[in-house]
Structure formats: structure tokens, C-alpha cells
Design an enzyme around this catalytic site. Structure first.
Site, mmCIF file in Angstrom:
data_model
loop_
_atom_site.group_PDB
_atom_site.id
_atom_site.type_symbol
_atom_site.label_atom_id
_atom_site.label_comp_id
_atom_site.label_asym_id
_atom_site.label_seq_id
_atom_site.Cartn_x
_atom_site.Cartn_y
_atom_site.Cartn_z
ATOM 1 N N ASP A 66 0.821 -1.216 0.000
ATOM 2 C CA ASP A 66 0.000 0.000 0.000
ATOM 3 C C ASP A 66 0.850 1.260 0.000
ATOM 4 O O ASP A 66 2.075 1.206 0.175
ATOM 5 C CB ASP A 66 -0.942 0.001 1.220
ATOM 6 C CG ASP A 66 -0.227 -0.392 2.522
ATOM 7 O OD1 ASP A 66 1.014 -0.309 2.576
ATOM 8 O OD2 ASP A 66 -0.916 -0.775 3.478
ATOM 9 N N ASP A 135 -6.666 -2.573 14.484
ATOM 10 C CA ASP A 135 -8.075 -2.814 14.143
ATOM 11 C C ASP A 135 -8.246 -4.058 13.266
ATOM 12 O O ASP A 135 -9.332 -4.315 12.758
ATOM 13 C CB ASP A 135 -8.671 -1.574 13.442
ATOM 14 C CG ASP A 135 -7.979 -1.240 12.125
ATOM 15 O OD1 ASP A 135 -7.049 -1.977 11.719
ATOM 16 O OD2 ASP A 135 -8.376 -0.248 11.482
ATOM 17 N N HIS A 137 -6.562 -4.645 10.419
ATOM 18 C CA HIS A 137 -6.327 -4.478 8.978
ATOM 19 C C HIS A 137 -5.072 -5.219 8.520
ATOM 20 O O HIS A 137 -4.133 -5.418 9.285
ATOM 21 C CB HIS A 137 -6.289 -2.995 8.561
ATOM 22 C CG HIS A 137 -5.101 -2.205 8.972
ATOM 23 N ND1 HIS A 137 -5.151 -0.843 9.221
ATOM 24 C CD2 HIS A 137 -3.805 -2.548 9.179
ATOM 25 C CE1 HIS A 137 -3.953 -0.410 9.543
ATOM 26 N NE2 HIS A 137 -3.117 -1.410 9.533
HETATM 27 P P1 PGA Z 1 3.029 -1.302 12.608
HETATM 28 O O1 PGA Z 1 1.815 -1.290 11.573
HETATM 29 O O2 PGA Z 1 3.964 -2.341 12.120
HETATM 30 O O3 PGA Z 1 3.637 0.063 12.535
HETATM 31 O O4 PGA Z 1 2.457 -1.630 13.938
HETATM 32 C C1 PGA Z 1 1.277 -2.501 11.172
HETATM 33 C C2 PGA Z 1 0.105 -2.264 10.257
HETATM 34 O O5 PGA Z 1 -0.608 -1.256 10.408
HETATM 35 O O6 PGA Z 1 -0.137 -3.115 9.385
#
Ligand code: PGA
Length: 255
Positions: A66, A135, A137
């Protein structure tokens, strides 16, 4: 799902990184799906160490999950910048072989369709690296994302914007939109390698591994994947009901 509970994020990164390095060793043209965020950094360190020790990444091709929409690749918080800084410039990878959605794409649907077509033309993703949002995702597929979704423009949740505000001068600067591979796109990778670390991921991890498959926790879609491997640290595994079984199974794998 194969679930591994590790003592630390470093240990998990080492084990997951070994899988990637071994894949590149046996196929120098491996196609990797990559992720941004704090989570994959220990894994990227393993790749960098192996490359410095002689592993050849020059023919590896990559597709990132993304990119924020509305910011340029040169923006300090763009995912293109993140990948160049934290991984690509430290490998002998050819930058032309690294793909990330363009946050300034004008014709969004044509750009997303071209991204999907490029993944297909590469032969498909061999290993997709994933983190998980608090959450649930994966990529920027927020709760309520269709489990059949493809690369598209998405709206970030308030939770994600607040989680990611730490990287920006102020929460107001966090983009509200992103271009993200869909859950359906992710599920087509030959192997999914998800890493989840920290207490703030425990609830999402519980839902992903032991909850029902639901668009409210997009990571739970990995339950339908034939080759999903999950590395957790103790804190992220804290809420799992079958924690002891996962440990037992990890050390008693059928031959
Ligand atoms: P993070 O993000 O590794 O910074 O915790 C993970 C994500 O949002 O997929």
C-alpha cells in the site's frame, strides 16, 4: 494457519527473515510482497544481513501492499521513502524491480488495475509479508473491507490515522486515504507471512486467529489461505486461547 509464538520481535524477525532468505537462495527471481511499519523492521534486518554476507537480491522483484494517497513518493512519510530507506538501498536490489502504488496517481482505477496486472505478469507473489493493524487491517484493508477486494483507493479508519500519527508532525497531517492491495489480492500470494508484535495487537490477533472469518477483522481472511504462517511475540499472543497448543504443535511438526 501455522502459529509461532516467539520470545521477542527480534527472534520472530530472524525466523521469518530466514524463510525469505532461503526462498531467495533457491529462486533468485523470487517475487516478494512487502509491508511498511515498525513490525517488519526486524525481518528486513535479516535480509540486509544476508545480502551483505553475499545473498544476491539483484533479481528479486517486490510489490508493496500500500501507499498513502495524496502524497508524493518523495514525501518523508511516503511508503516509497520508507522502503527505500529501510530496505531497498541496503540491498543490491534493482529499484526498477520494486513496485509501490503511486500516491499521486491521477487515474486511480487504471493505476490499480495496472498494479494488479503487474503482479500477475511477474508470475504472482511467492511470499507476502504482512503486519496487522490494531483494528485487524492487513495492508490498508480496514474493517468492513470485502474479503474479495482488489487493489483500490480506501479510506483509513480513525484508529489507523491515530496509530500512524506518531510518524507525522501532527495527526492532521496523516492522509485519510490510501491505495491498497485488496484482501483478495493478498490471498493469492503463494505464502502469507504475518508478523504481529506488542500488546496493542493482542485483540486483533485473537480475532484473526481464533475469531470467525469476518470482514470486521480482515486479517481473519488468512484462515482461508492454504499457507499462512504467523509469527507473534508473547505480548501479541497474550489473548489466544490455544496458546499452549500452538507452542506444542510448533515443536512437534509432522515430518
Ligand atoms: P506497525 O503497523 O507495524 O507500525 O504496527 C502494522 C500495520 O498497520 O499493518
Amino acid at each position: 494457519m501455522e502459529v509461532f509464538i516467539c520470545r521477542t520481535a527480534e527472534e520472530a524477525g530472524r525466523l521469518a527473515g530466514e524463510r525469505i532468505n532461503n526462498a531467495v537462495r533457491s529462486n533468485p527471481k523470487t517475487v516478494l510482497g512487502l509491508a511498511t511499519g515498525t513490525t517488519p523492521l526486524s525481518l528486513y534486518k535479516e535480509m540486509i544481513t544476508a545480502c551483505r554476507a553475499g545473498l544476491d537480491y539483484s533479481q528479486v522483484r517486490t510489490f508493496n501492499l500500500d501507499e498513502y494517497y495524496g502524497i508524493s513518493p518523495d514525501h518523508p512519510q511516503s511508503y516509497r521513502k520508507f522502503m527505500n530507506t529501510n530496505l531497498f538501498t541496503q540491498l543490491n536490489i534493482d529499484l526498477a524491480n520494486t513496485h509501490i502504488p503511486d500516491g499521486l496517481a491521477r487515474d486511480v482505477s487504471a493505476h490499480c488495475a495496472a498494479y494488479e496486472a503487474a503482479i500477475k505478469a511477474s508470475g504472482g507473489i511467492d511470499i507476502q509479508v504482512l503486519g496487522i493493524g490494531s483494528d485487524g487491517h492487513i495492508g490498508f484493508n480496514e474493517p468492513s473491507s470485502s474479503l474479495a477486494s482488489r487493489t483500490r483507493l480506501v479510506t483509513l479508519t480513525v484508529q489507523t490515522i491515530s496509530d500512524n500519527a506518531r510518524f507525522f508532525a501532527s495527526p492532521d497531517e496523516v492522509p485519510h486515504y490510501a491505495l491498497s492491495m485488496g484482501v483478495g489480492t493478498i490471498l493469492e500470494a503463494k505464502q502469507c507471512l504475518m508478523l504481529c508484535f506488542g500488546a496493542n495487537k493482542a485483540k486483533a490477533v485473537k480475532g484473526a486467529i481464533e475469531g470467525g472469518i469476518s470482514q470486521f477483522n480482515p486479517a481473519s481472511a488468512l484462515q482461508m489461505h492454504p499457507n499462512a504462517v504467523i509469527y507473534l511475540d508473547e505480548a501479541a499472543a497474550a489473548d489466544l486461547q490455544l496458546k499452549d497448543y500452538y507452542r506444542w504443535a510448533a515443536f512437534n511438526q509432522p515430518l
